[in-house]
Design an enzyme around this catalytic site. Sequence first.
Site, PDB file in Angstrom:
ATOM      1  N   ASN A  85       0.946  -1.493  -0.114  1.00 46.53           N
ATOM      2  CA  ASN A  85       0.260   0.293   0.018  1.00 46.53           C
ATOM      3  C   ASN A  85       0.936   1.123   0.154  1.00 46.53           C
ATOM      4  OD1 ASN A  85      -2.321  -1.732   0.587  1.00 46.53           O
ATOM      5  ND2 ASN A  85      -1.460  -1.490   2.754  1.00 46.53           N
ATOM      6  N   CYS A  86       2.079   0.848  -0.201  1.00 44.14           N
ATOM      7  CA  CYS A  86       2.667   2.245  -0.499  1.00 44.14           C
ATOM      8  C   CYS A  86       2.957   2.987  -1.730  1.00 44.14           C
ATOM      9  CB  CYS A  86       4.709   2.268  -0.092  1.00 44.14           C
ATOM     10  SG  CYS A  86       4.683   1.628   1.217  1.00 44.14           S
ATOM     11  N   LEU A  87       2.105   4.905  -1.918  1.00 44.61           N
ATOM     12  CA  LEU A  87       2.052   5.235  -3.026  1.00 44.61           C
ATOM     13  C   LEU A  87       3.356   4.350  -3.569  1.00 44.61           C
ATOM     14  CD1 LEU A  87       0.106   7.992  -2.054  1.00 44.61           C
ATOM     15  CD2 LEU A  87      -0.248   6.184  -3.664  1.00 44.61           C
TER      16      LEU A  87
END
Lengths: 99, 107, 121, 130
Positions: free
Chosen positions: B105-107
Amino acid sequence: MTSSTLHIINKAASNSQLYRDCLDSLHDDDGVIFIESAVYTACGAEPEMFSNFNITAYALKTDILARGIQDKISEKITVVDDGEFVELCCLYKKSVSWF
Amino acid sequence: MTPQIHNLLDEEGYLIDLDLWNEELMYALAKADNFELTSAHLEVIDTIREFYHEYQLSPAMRPLVKAMQNKYGTEKGKSIYLMKLFNDSPPKQAARYAGLPKPLNCL
Amino acid sequence: MVTQKKLLLIFRNPPFSSSANRDNLDIALACSAFDIPVSLLFLNDAVLQLHKNQQSHLLEQKDLTKTLNALEMYDIDQCYVIDEHLARYQLSKDDLILNCHSLAREKLASFIHDFDVVINL
Amino acid sequence: MIFSLIIYASQTASQSEQSALRFTRNALQQGHTFHRIFFYGDTVTSMSNLKITSRDEIDITDQWLELAKETDLDLVVCIAAAVKRGILDQQESKRHQKSAANLKEGFCLSGLGQLADAIIHSDRVITFGN
């Protein structure tokens, strides 16, 4: 604009559990639109299962014509074109897809 | 970074084979970054490894903070505490030294 | 400031049948990192995903129940099941890994009505 | 109105991606905008540039790209779903030490955060799935 939901369903009515879940999820004034294989549900007696609800049932014209069933669509169904499908998505506050 | 360690890591510095992790490797990874691991860092690395073991997931910031809080109390269970401790994003940097996958879920 | 939208994720699949439950759970975790209020509804067969004592390693799969247990750490505590669906499999809330709210089937429609965005995988 | 779409459907197993494309075309024609089209699950397999579409068939993936050219669509392919299914851009290919990259140009790999962002910034989020 309404505060209700547009339910988008794309499987034929033989997927009975999917239809049951969708029916259980119908709130007053919600709409249901049959697209893809679900347009077969718009034929004949099938729309009866939605008649206990205060909802509007739509079916997508392009999918109906593609399947050649335009003469079989029940009178209870409102047939909408692709542009009107977009308009419905704007009119209803949100959509829930059943697939 | 020594060539041997480099071979064990992917482009972003995460361990490719998670089973190879040990403390020695952890110190070597930090040393390659010119980063000194103190006991405070080890608490975070321990916590993140326990989190992974329990949930099969590298935690994002919020759950890491929560896990630290549960284990070490409110003083250390704050994102500012973790941010001061590391120079990169704490969940990412700690996961690298802990030999865990990159947090989702890291951009 | 954008107004907060309430998100509902509907799960419909039994464990091990597809990657849909995993994919839906990943959406939940991602959205919580963005402070979107997330609720999860386990419909029908999906209640089985919550059943205790699963041994996913026998199928050489990762244990999704472990990740479901992480929801609480992500501040996601709004999980719902339908009474009737539990009863179908002779399950009680004690058989589930998560502390779920139960809903009567008749309440489902008004429950869904209250959300702003619904993703139904 | 600002739309975002989640497409969660294998191109070979369903009509859904085509429905999504038609929906997008029509909404754009009506003057609506799209914050993002998010390709998730099995959908991502159709973004391989090794895919061959028979000459007498229409490649839906190319149709997206054509539409994007005229209208600046943000076509995001979920990175976790993609690498799992062997769809890699240059960076992921290098990162995982693979011999080639095969993500079709015009699509971009990114995380689920992009979906969360789309939920926040769109008036409507519509799922097309199978």
